[in-house]
Design a protein around this motif. Structure first.
Motif, PDB file in Angstrom:
ATOM      1  N   ALA A   1      25.703 -21.755  76.657  1.00 36.97           N
ATOM      2  CA  ALA A   1      24.766 -21.649  77.784  1.00 36.97           C
ATOM      3  C   ALA A   1      25.090 -20.422  78.639  1.00 36.97           C
ATOM      4  CB  ALA A   1      24.832 -22.925  78.624  1.00 36.97           C
ATOM      5  N   GLN A   2      26.364 -20.156  78.873  1.00 38.83           N
ATOM      6  CA  GLN A   2      26.746 -18.972  79.649  1.00 38.83           C
ATOM      7  C   GLN A   2      26.362 -17.678  78.928  1.00 38.83           C
ATOM      8  OE1 GLN A   2      30.934 -19.320  80.449  1.00 38.83           O
ATOM      9  NE2 GLN A   2      30.703 -21.125  81.756  1.00 38.83           N
ATOM     10  N   ILE A   3      26.498 -17.678  77.611  1.00 34.51           N
ATOM     11  CA  ILE A   3      26.130 -16.477  76.842  1.00 34.51           C
ATOM     12  C   ILE A   3      24.614 -16.246  76.900  1.00 34.51           C
ATOM     13  CG2 ILE A   3      26.057 -15.513  74.512  1.00 34.51           C
ATOM     14  CD1 ILE A   3      28.738 -16.893  73.987  1.00 34.51           C
TER      15      ILE A   3
ATOM     16  N   GLU B   1      27.746  -4.831  78.473  1.00 39.42           N
ATOM     17  CA  GLU B   1      27.750  -4.512  77.044  1.00 39.42           C
ATOM     18  C   GLU B   1      29.116  -4.761  76.425  1.00 39.42           C
ATOM     19  OE1 GLU B   1      26.027  -3.587  73.517  1.00 39.42           O
ATOM     20  OE2 GLU B   1      25.040  -3.810  75.472  1.00 39.42           O
ATOM     21  N   ASP B   2      30.173  -4.453  77.162  1.00 39.25           N
ATOM     22  CA  ASP B   2      31.520  -4.720  76.653  1.00 39.25           C
ATOM     23  C   ASP B   2      31.748  -6.218  76.461  1.00 39.25           C
ATOM     24  OD1 ASP B   2      34.434  -3.859  76.209  1.00 39.25           O
ATOM     25  OD2 ASP B   2      34.640  -5.270  77.864  1.00 39.25           O
ATOM     26  N   THR B   3      31.248  -7.022  77.382  1.00 42.30           N
ATOM     27  CA  THR B   3      31.378  -8.472  77.231  1.00 42.30           C
ATOM     28  C   THR B   3      30.572  -8.981  76.047  1.00 42.30           C
ATOM     29  OG1 THR B   3      31.650  -8.662  79.643  1.00 42.30           O
ATOM     30  CG2 THR B   3      31.119 -10.673  78.434  1.00 42.30           C
ATOM     31  N   LEU B   4      29.391  -8.410  75.843  1.00 41.86           N
ATOM     32  CA  LEU B   4      28.559  -8.828  74.708  1.00 41.86           C
ATOM     33  C   LEU B   4      29.183  -8.426  73.366  1.00 41.86           C
ATOM     34  CD1 LEU B   4      24.939  -8.141  76.018  1.00 41.86           C
ATOM     35  CD2 LEU B   4      26.097 -10.343  75.732  1.00 41.86           C
ATOM     36  N   MET B   5      29.936  -7.332  73.350  1.00 41.75           N
ATOM     37  CA  MET B   5      30.653  -6.959  72.128  1.00 41.75           C
ATOM     38  C   MET B   5      31.716  -8.013  71.789  1.00 41.75           C
ATOM     39  SD  MET B   5      29.526  -4.233  70.672  1.00 41.75           S
ATOM     40  CE  MET B   5      30.931  -3.840  69.647  1.00 41.75           C
ATOM     41  N   THR B   6      32.394  -8.508  72.817  1.00 41.90           N
ATOM     42  CA  THR B   6      33.358  -9.589  72.595  1.00 41.90           C
ATOM     43  C   THR B   6      32.647 -10.860  72.138  1.00 41.90           C
ATOM     44  OG1 THR B   6      34.716  -8.638  74.359  1.00 41.90           O
ATOM     45  CG2 THR B   6      35.252 -10.866  73.651  1.00 41.90           C
ATOM     46  N   VAL B   7      31.447 -11.087  72.649  1.00 40.54           N
ATOM     47  CA  VAL B   7      30.661 -12.246  72.215  1.00 40.54           C
ATOM     48  C   VAL B   7      30.297 -12.132  70.740  1.00 40.54           C
ATOM     49  CG1 VAL B   7      28.452 -13.429  72.499  1.00 40.54           C
ATOM     50  CG2 VAL B   7      29.771 -12.779  74.514  1.00 40.54           C
ATOM     51  N   LYS B   8      29.949 -10.923  70.279  1.00 40.09           N
ATOM     52  CA  LYS B   8      29.625 -10.720  68.860  1.00 40.09           C
ATOM     53  C   LYS B   8      30.838 -10.999  67.985  1.00 40.09           C
ATOM     54  CE  LYS B   8      25.951  -7.331  69.619  1.00 40.09           C
ATOM     55  NZ  LYS B   8      25.517  -5.908  69.403  1.00 40.09           N
ATOM     56  N   GLN B   9      32.006 -10.565  68.420  1.00 37.07           N
ATOM     57  CA  GLN B   9      33.229 -10.854  67.669  1.00 37.07           C
ATOM     58  C   GLN B   9      33.511 -12.354  67.639  1.00 37.07           C
ATOM     59  OE1 GLN B   9      36.307  -8.532  69.503  1.00 37.07           O
ATOM     60  NE2 GLN B   9      35.384  -6.557  68.972  1.00 37.07           N
ATOM     61  N   TYR B  10      33.216 -13.017  68.747  1.00 38.07           N
ATOM     62  CA  TYR B  10      33.399 -14.467  68.801  1.00 38.07           C
ATOM     63  C   TYR B  10      32.444 -15.165  67.828  1.00 38.07           C
ATOM     64  CZ  TYR B  10      32.026 -19.087  70.537  1.00 38.07           C
ATOM     65  OH  TYR B  10      31.667 -20.410  70.620  1.00 38.07           O
TER      66      TYR B  10
ATOM     67  N   VAL C   1      36.319 -14.779  75.357  1.00 41.27           N
ATOM     68  CA  VAL C   1      34.945 -14.744  75.879  1.00 41.27           C
ATOM     69  C   VAL C   1      34.852 -15.482  77.199  1.00 41.27           C
ATOM     70  CG1 VAL C   1      32.586 -15.530  75.448  1.00 41.27           C
ATOM     71  CG2 VAL C   1      33.867 -14.423  73.627  1.00 41.27           C
ATOM     72  N   SER C   2      35.512 -16.616  77.313  1.00 43.44           N
ATOM     73  CA  SER C   2      35.474 -17.378  78.570  1.00 43.44           C
ATOM     74  C   SER C   2      36.068 -16.578  79.723  1.00 43.44           C
ATOM     75  CB  SER C   2      36.234 -18.696  78.397  1.00 43.44           C
ATOM     76  OG  SER C   2      35.642 -19.496  77.392  1.00 43.44           O
ATOM     77  N   VAL C   3      37.188 -15.903  79.468  1.00 48.03           N
ATOM     78  CA  VAL C   3      37.836 -15.112  80.517  1.00 48.03           C
ATOM     79  C   VAL C   3      36.953 -13.933  80.914  1.00 48.03           C
ATOM     80  CG1 VAL C   3      39.804 -13.632  81.020  1.00 48.03           C
ATOM     81  CG2 VAL C   3      40.161 -15.810  79.864  1.00 48.03           C
ATOM     82  N   LYS C   4      36.369 -13.253  79.931  1.00 47.03           N
ATOM     83  CA  LYS C   4      35.529 -12.092  80.242  1.00 47.03           C
ATOM     84  C   LYS C   4      34.263 -12.499  80.991  1.00 47.03           C
ATOM     85  CE  LYS C   4      36.862  -8.382  77.221  1.00 47.03           C
ATOM     86  NZ  LYS C   4      36.368  -7.236  76.416  1.00 47.03           N
ATOM     87  N   LEU C   5      33.696 -13.626  80.639  1.00 44.37           N
ATOM     88  CA  LEU C   5      32.503 -14.087  81.357  1.00 44.37           C
ATOM     89  C   LEU C   5      32.829 -14.410  82.816  1.00 44.37           C
ATOM     90  CD1 LEU C   5      30.804 -16.405  78.710  1.00 44.37           C
ATOM     91  CD2 LEU C   5      29.946 -14.223  79.578  1.00 44.37           C
TER      92      LEU C   5
ATOM     93  N   PHE D   1      35.309 -13.037  84.710  1.00 45.63           N
ATOM     94  CA  PHE D   1      35.509 -11.791  85.450  1.00 45.63           C
ATOM     95  C   PHE D   1      34.211 -11.011  85.615  1.00 45.63           C
ATOM     96  CE2 PHE D   1      39.998 -12.373  84.173  1.00 45.63           C
ATOM     97  CZ  PHE D   1      40.579 -12.245  85.430  1.00 45.63           C
ATOM     98  N   LEU D   2      33.348 -11.064  84.618  1.00 46.33           N
ATOM     99  CA  LEU D   2      32.057 -10.377  84.709  1.00 46.33           C
ATOM    100  C   LEU D   2      31.202 -10.954  85.823  1.00 46.33           C
ATOM    101  CD1 LEU D   2      29.912  -8.396  83.637  1.00 46.33           C
ATOM    102  CD2 LEU D   2      29.228 -10.191  82.021  1.00 46.33           C
ATOM    103  N   GLU D   3      31.202 -12.265  85.960  1.00 42.74           N
ATOM    104  CA  GLU D   3      30.391 -12.890  87.003  1.00 42.74           C
ATOM    105  C   GLU D   3      30.881 -12.467  88.389  1.00 42.74           C
ATOM    106  OE1 GLU D   3      27.268 -15.146  88.438  1.00 42.74           O
ATOM    107  OE2 GLU D   3      27.755 -14.538  86.379  1.00 42.74           O
ATOM    108  N   GLU D   4      32.209 -12.419  88.572  1.00 46.27           N
ATOM    109  CA  GLU D   4      32.751 -11.996  89.863  1.00 46.27           C
ATOM    110  C   GLU D   4      32.423 -10.532  90.152  1.00 46.27           C
ATOM    111  OE1 GLU D   4      36.886 -12.800  89.648  1.00 46.27           O
ATOM    112  OE2 GLU D   4      36.675 -14.987  89.654  1.00 46.27           O
ATOM    113  N   ASN D   5      32.569  -9.685  89.136  1.00 40.46           N
ATOM    114  CA  ASN D   5      32.278  -8.265  89.326  1.00 40.46           C
ATOM    115  C   ASN D   5      30.794  -8.020  89.564  1.00 40.46           C
ATOM    116  OD1 ASN D   5      32.828  -5.493  89.393  1.00 40.46           O
ATOM    117  ND2 ASN D   5      32.387  -5.280  87.209  1.00 40.46           N
ATOM    118  N   LYS D   6      29.967  -8.758  88.855  1.00 41.38           N
ATOM    119  CA  LYS D   6      28.514  -8.590  88.994  1.00 41.38           C
ATOM    120  C   LYS D   6      28.061  -8.948  90.413  1.00 41.38           C
ATOM    121  CE  LYS D   6      25.840 -11.806  87.843  1.00 41.38           C
ATOM    122  NZ  LYS D   6      25.115 -12.906  87.156  1.00 41.38           N
TER     123      LYS D   6
END
Length: 376
Positions: free
Chosen positions: A163-165, A254-263, A314-318, A320-325
């Protein structure tokens, strides 16, 4: 008396010849009895003394043998070492050869130095093995993807993470739309500012040439120049907003989505090897299938660890991304609002203060001014 002395002299003179003959016969007899032991030959001179040159060679042989013993590893038995000694009369004196095979390595010693030679690996076989593993992994993953699309295969789903992705991908599309609109506004504002500047120059020129309308043209010239100046200030705020949102969308997200693709790739591999292990467990268990089941269990465990690690990343990056966004968009939206409001209210002081608040520096008009294509 003279005759006797002559006879005695004659006998003494013939005696060395007889001894030489006997000595030669004894040496030939020794060489025939032990043809392989050249070290046992101890030549003597005609006076019955040892030959010093041969003794010197024997001493050199002993020193080389001692050096060889010191160079060999501790614990090496005599059965593992072969020492070949050439005859003293040959041209290669004191050459010692030693060889052993231990731990997959061959150690050769010749005249002192030790040479280590590792086992030779075939690079072609290694590449062939890598290609085989890659082909097998690709086949399993492709079969898993097709099974999932056909509705026959099962897939592992983390509902909260999925759902977060999905929210992240949807937000990225919306941010990209805002970015395109802001770029369009910047292009149109740049064209308007450029037109206002040209219009102000035209009014200023007419105010100098038309004396009867000097004041009227002068007022309009000042107004257009002021609007052009405020437009440049607003344009700087909008471009700063565009640059920040562009960094957020095309780099951070985009960097987070690249990690999502690897996941997702790790998840497909995990499900593929899980399905393979389940199929083997459902089959018979005998001497042929047990090694395959054990190997499949090891591969499944390795891909499970990889999947768990990628899910954690992916959980960690999501997070940090939310806080930065939130932090970035909060500042940029406040900047955009204050700049637009001050511009259309005609509050030049408030507009300039907004730019100072966000540390935005404007370029001096006419000094290295970028072209319209560069602004794009």
């Amino acid at each position: 008396m003279s005759d006797c002395s002559n006879d005695t002299t004659t006998l003494d003179a013939s005696k060395p010849a007889t001894e030489d003959i006997e000595s030669n016969s004894e040496e030939s007899t020794m060489s025939q009895e032990s043809p392989k032991n050249s070290a046992a030959e101890i030549p003597v001179t005609s006076n019955g003394e040892l030959d010093e040159s041969h003794e010197h060679g024997f001493n050199r042989m002993s020193l080389v043998y001692k050096d060889l013993k010191r160079s060999l590893p501790a614990g090496l038995g005599l059965s593992e070492t072969q020492i070949t000694s050439h005859g003293f009369d040959s041209t290669k004196e004191g050459v010692t050869e030693a060889g052993m095979f231990q731990g997959g390595q061959r150690t050769q010693t010749k005249s002192g130095p030790v040479i280590l030679a590792d086992e030779i690996k075939n690079p072609a076989m290694e590449k062939l093995e890598l290609v085989r593993k890659w082909s097998l992994n690709t086949y399993k993953c492709t079969r898993q993807i097709i099974s999932e699309k056909l509705g026959r295969g099962s897939r592992t789903v983390d509902l909260e993470l999925e759902a977060q992705i999905d929210i992240l991908r949807d937000n990225k599309k919306k941010y990209e739309n805002i970015l395109r609109l802001a770029q369009t506004l910047s292009t149109q504002l740049f064209q308007m500012v450029h037109t206002q500047r040209q219009l102000g120059d035209a009014f200023a020129d007419l105010s100098l040439k038309s004396l009867e309308l000097h004041e009227e043209f002068g007022y309009n010239a000042d107004t257009q120049k002021l609007l052009a100046k405020n437009g440049e200030t607003l344009l700087g705020a909008i471009n700063f907003f565009i640059a920040s949102v562009n960094t957020l969308v095309n780099k951070t997200i985009e960097d987070t989505l690249m990690t999502v693709k690897q996941y997702e790739s790790a998840r497909i591999e995990y499900d593929a090897y899980r399905t393979d292990l389940e199929e083997l467990n459902l089959g018979p268990r005998d001497a042929n299938t047990l090694p395959k089941i054990e190997q499949s269990q090891q591969l499944f465990q390795a891909h499970k660890e990889k999947y768990d690690k990628m899910r954690s990343d992916v959980s960690v990056k999501l997070k940090f991304l939310e806080e930065n966004k939130v932090k970035v968009l909060h500042n940029q939206l406040v900047l955009f609002h204050n700049a637009i409001a001050a511009y259309f209210a005609g509050n030049q002081k408030q507009l300039e203060q907004t730019l100072k608040q966000f540390h935005i520096k404007l370029k001096t008009p006419g000094v290295d001014a970028p072209s319209w294509l560069e602004e794009q």
